[in-house]
Design an enzyme around this catalytic site. Structure first.
Site, PDB file in Angstrom:
ATOM      1  CG  HIS A   1      -3.748  -2.459  -4.918  1.00 30.45           C
ATOM      2  ND1 HIS A   1      -3.909  -2.092  -3.544  1.00 30.45           N
ATOM      3  CD2 HIS A   1      -4.407  -3.641  -4.958  1.00 30.45           C
ATOM      4  CE1 HIS A   1      -4.584  -3.054  -2.729  1.00 30.45           C
ATOM      5  NE2 HIS A   1      -4.828  -3.913  -3.655  1.00 30.45           N
TER       6      HIS A   1
ATOM      7  CG  HIS B   1      -6.900  -6.172  -6.047  1.00 35.96           C
ATOM      8  ND1 HIS B   1      -5.649  -6.845  -5.356  1.00 35.96           N
ATOM      9  CD2 HIS B   1      -6.615  -6.724  -7.263  1.00 35.96           C
ATOM     10  CE1 HIS B   1      -5.001  -7.602  -6.053  1.00 35.96           C
ATOM     11  NE2 HIS B   1      -5.820  -7.815  -7.239  1.00 35.96           N
TER      12      HIS B   1
ATOM     13  CG  ASP C   1      -9.953  -5.220  -1.279  1.00 28.62           C
ATOM     14  OD1 ASP C   1      -9.575  -5.285  -2.117  1.00 28.62           O
ATOM     15  OD2 ASP C   1      -9.418  -5.396  -0.058  1.00 28.62           O
ATOM     16  CG  HIS C   2      -7.443  -1.776  -1.611  1.00 26.44           C
ATOM     17  ND1 HIS C   2      -6.609  -1.461  -0.226  1.00 26.44           N
ATOM     18  CD2 HIS C   2      -7.373  -3.263  -1.435  1.00 26.44           C
ATOM     19  CE1 HIS C   2      -6.246  -2.435   0.272  1.00 26.44           C
ATOM     20  NE2 HIS C   2      -6.964  -3.553  -0.452  1.00 26.44           N
TER      21      HIS C   2
ATOM     22  CG  HIS D   1      -0.764  -6.640  -3.883  1.00 24.57           C
ATOM     23  ND1 HIS D   1      -0.871  -7.478  -2.992  1.00 24.57           N
ATOM     24  CD2 HIS D   1      -1.855  -6.294  -4.379  1.00 24.57           C
ATOM     25  CE1 HIS D   1      -2.330  -7.986  -2.672  1.00 24.57           C
ATOM     26  NE2 HIS D   1      -2.927  -7.036  -3.587  1.00 24.57           N
TER      27      HIS D   1
ATOM     28  CG  ASP E   1      -3.945  -5.186  -0.325  1.00 22.18           C
ATOM     29  OD1 ASP E   1      -4.257  -4.624   0.779  1.00 22.18           O
ATOM     30  OD2 ASP E   1      -4.758  -5.955  -0.944  1.00 22.18           O
TER      31      ASP E   1
ATOM     32  CG  HIS F   1      -6.335  -5.029   4.201  1.00 22.03           C
ATOM     33  ND1 HIS F   1      -5.933  -6.378   3.975  1.00 22.03           N
ATOM     34  CD2 HIS F   1      -7.090  -4.676   3.003  1.00 22.03           C
ATOM     35  CE1 HIS F   1      -6.261  -6.603   2.621  1.00 22.03           C
ATOM     36  NE2 HIS F   1      -6.863  -5.643   2.015  1.00 22.03           N
TER      37      HIS F   1
END
Length: 307
Positions: free
Chosen positions: A62, A64, A66-67, A140, A208, A266
């Site tokens: 996804h 976000h 941090d990914h 999510h 997530d 994570h």
């Protein structure tokens, strides 16, 4: 065969002194699946001793940060190092705008080897060399997908049975390819006479998400499950609110799905290294199998194939 997970980063939204943003390279024979390259992934690859030529897939769960904020650096390194093979990029189709921004984040000498493979719908199967990459939607706040790698089932040859029937040399290859072969004595030998079913290996990558049916579908029977465990149970309400899992829930998934090796990753920045045992204990309360609390730059082999 060379099948292992190289952990490049294990933090969640905020990196720490000991944990980089996400990044996980699954090496599977000749394929290299780079999952969720967060900020700093390119440098972590150097520390881990892997390079752009090791990547054949970039898989984003996804969008976000941090990914995915490591995507521009990885893309530009692929171009700079003149990677010649195709690098497929799987990501949620609904995030196409974000993918394009990351893919072309700055001025550089571009490359044509990166091929977009946006994923959508309830399930999507993508051929990936010797394996199949499956994507399923998760729960999510933004569109998120989990991934699973599956090797086709095969057969394990039985040398004693081959010898008893006089099948040797090139006849063994013919038997494997054709399913039957004529032995030197004129008899017909079937593949089932000289072999046993051999399950293919598998691995799943679940980031997530809240608990949902798709988490269990992705994890069902895998040899190795890499799964987020952002929180401990004391913060379970917060985990649900933000669309995350606890270590206890990760253990529950592994137990119910018959996972062989569970890899927790994570972690929220609120936890220190001293809390690792708490994550292990919570997961172990539900799952009696092998558990690895991932740390940056770990190398975790895929369990050897069951016979």
């Amino acid at each position: 065969m060379h099948r292992e997970l190289i952990v490049l980063g294990t933090a969640s939204a905020v990196p720490t002194r000991h944990r980089n943003h996400n990044g996980y390279l699954l090496r599977w024979d000749g394929e290299g699946f780079l999952f969720d390259p967060g900020e700093g992934t390119q440098r972590q690859m150097l520390h881990a001793g892997v390079g752009a030529h090791d990547i054949t897939w970039i898989c984003v769960t996804h969008f976000h940060g941090d990914h995915c904020l490591g995507v521009p650096g990885v893309v530009q390194r692929i171009a700079r190092d003149r990677v010649g093979h195709t690098v497929h990029a799987a990501y949620p189709a609904s995030g196409e705008t974000y993918w394009q921004r990351l893919r072309h984040a700055s001025a550089f000498a571009d490359t044509s080897v990166i091929k977009a493979r946006p994923v959508s719908g309830e399930i999507m199967h993508l051929p990936a060399g010797p394996v199949t990459l499956t994507a399923r939607p998760l729960s999510h706040p933004v569109a998120s997908y989990g991934y699973r790698v599956d090797e086709p089932a095969g057969r394990r040859m039985l040398p004693s049975e081959l010898s008893r029937r006089g099948v040797s040399g090139s006849l063994i290859g013919e038997l494997q390819r054709q399913g039957t072969v004529t032995a030197p004595d004129g008899s017909t030998v079937h593949l089932a006479d000289c072999s046993l079913p051999r399950p293919g290996q598998s691995a799943a990558f679940v980031m997530d998400t809240r608990l949902c049916d798709e988490v269990f579908a992705l994890a069902e029977g895998v040899d190795m499950l890499v799964i987020e465990s952002t929180f401990l149970s004391a913060e379970s309400a917060l985990a649900t609110e933000y669309g995350h899992l606890t270590a206890a829930q990760a253990g529950k998934v592994a137990a119910e799905c018959g996972v062989r090796r569970l890899v927790l990753a994570h972690f929220s920045e609120r936890y220190a290294e001293a809390d690792e045992q708490r994550f292990l204990d919570e997961a172990a309360a539900a799952f009696a199998g092998e558990i690895v609390v991932a740390r940056d730059l770990m190398r975790i082999p895929v369990p050897k194939r069951e016979t």
